[in-house]
Scaffold this motif. Structure first.
Motif, mmCIF file in Angstrom:
data_model
loop_
_atom_site.group_PDB
_atom_site.id
_atom_site.type_symbol
_atom_site.label_atom_id
_atom_site.label_comp_id
_atom_site.label_asym_id
_atom_site.label_seq_id
_atom_site.Cartn_x
_atom_site.Cartn_y
_atom_site.Cartn_z
ATOM 1 N N SER A 54 44.148 40.637 35.821
ATOM 2 C CA SER A 54 43.874 40.223 34.434
ATOM 3 C C SER A 54 42.385 39.886 34.270
ATOM 4 O O SER A 54 41.788 40.174 33.222
ATOM 5 N N ILE A 55 41.776 39.324 35.316
ATOM 6 C CA ILE A 55 40.339 39.007 35.250
ATOM 7 C C ILE A 55 39.526 40.315 35.283
ATOM 8 O O ILE A 55 38.563 40.476 34.524
ATOM 9 N N GLU A 115 36.781 41.687 32.479
ATOM 10 C CA GLU A 115 35.416 42.103 32.808
ATOM 11 C C GLU A 115 35.159 43.562 32.405
ATOM 12 O O GLU A 115 34.080 43.895 31.931
ATOM 13 N N GLY A 147 36.446 31.718 28.607
ATOM 14 C CA GLY A 147 36.321 31.901 30.058
ATOM 15 C C GLY A 147 35.688 30.693 30.739
ATOM 16 O O GLY A 147 36.058 30.330 31.857
ATOM 17 N N THR A 162 38.133 29.039 33.630
ATOM 18 C CA THR A 162 37.795 29.458 35.002
ATOM 19 C C THR A 162 37.891 28.327 36.032
ATOM 20 O O THR A 162 38.399 28.548 37.132
ATOM 21 N N LEU A 193 34.918 33.979 41.466
ATOM 22 C CA LEU A 193 35.040 33.256 40.198
ATOM 23 C C LEU A 193 33.878 32.300 39.966
ATOM 24 O O LEU A 193 33.472 32.076 38.827
#
Length: 265
Positions: free
Chosen positions: A82-83, A87, A172, A176, A195
């Motif tokens: 998902s990250i 991006e 984000g 995060t 991250l």
């Protein structure tokens, strides 16, 4: 071949082959560093309901995404996927900010090309990590909320800066730190490292949005705080609610007045 910034940005934005897209972006960044780009405006500017992206992942509504616990191998990989998807989308968002708004100062294009380059680096780092977890980008479904707002704000750079970097991407900054904790808890040291890099760079990306938002407010003699809160109310889907990462948002150019407003939500 054209060396026109807007032609090349549009070409890269519409490219759906993953490797070719990343390669075209690198070439565009090289031309920028060599001062070899032509900045002549190109018209008419196209609306883009769907930018170039690979056939996979399948796009579904956010509600249709399965909930997986991070404690499982699949849940861990789904989080990283998902990250990666965010991006990848962010590369398209930055390219669209370059292509669409052709009347901005040259530094604006340098800023957004720089953001596109960093998003590409993030995407490739996460993709590699995903590969080590036994998966590829495209193996899980994903949602398309980011592009929907990008499309709805394609008529005005002021609205775009308020809604995409300063509202969607700023989320984000808020979420995060909690994801870093989760990855730390399951012993994913590389995921934590990645991250941390993302959080540091995303502060810079939101700051680019803040800077150009304020520049456009000054051009139009508009109050940035009044403008920002009004635009969020008008364009943001759903509730803007905490917890907010106030420190990161402050570093990313949120004013004391904006921070105070967020505290009331």
């Amino acid at each position: 071949m054209s060396n026109n910034l807007f032609d090349l940005s549009l070409q890269c934005l519409q490219e759906s082959d993953l490797e070719r897209k990343l390669q075209q972006l690198n070439q565009l960044l090289d031309l920028w560093t060599q001062d070899a780009l032509d900045f002549s405006a190109r018209g008419p500017i196209e609306r883009i309901p769907d930018p170039g992206r690979p056939a996979k992942p399948d796009l579904v509504s956010p509600k249709a995404l399965p909930r997986r616990g991070i404690g499982t191998k699949e849940g861990h990989a789904a989080l990283m996927h998902s990250i990666a998807h965010i991006e990848f989308n962010a590369i398209n968002l930055a390219l669209d900010a370059v292509y669409r708004f052709q009347e901005m100062p040259q530094q604006y294009y340098g800023d957004w090309l720089g953001v596109a380059g960093e998003e590409s680096y993030h995407f490739q780092m996460i993709r590699e990590h995903l590969y080590h977890l036994g998966y590829e980008y495209g193996d899980f479904p994903a949602h398309d909320g980011l592009w929907m707002t990008t499309y709805e704000t394609d008529h005005d750079p002021l609205v775009r800066m308020a809604l995409v970097p300063r509202t969607l991407e700023a989320r984000g900054l808020d979420v995060t730190p909690a994801m870093i904790q989760k990855l730390r808890a399951i012993g994913d040291k590389r995921g934590v490292e990645i991250l941390k890099i993302l959080l540091r760079d995303e502060i810079g990306h939101v700051e680019v949005g803040s800077r150009w938002f304020r520049y456009l407010c000054a051009q139009r003699d508009a109050n940035p705080f009044t403008q920002f809160t009004a635009l969020v109310k008008e364009y943001f889907h759903g509730d803007l609610r905490g917890p907010f990462n106030y420190e990161a948002r402050q570093q990313a150019g949120f004013s004391a007045q904006e921070i105070a407003w967020l505290k009331t939500l």
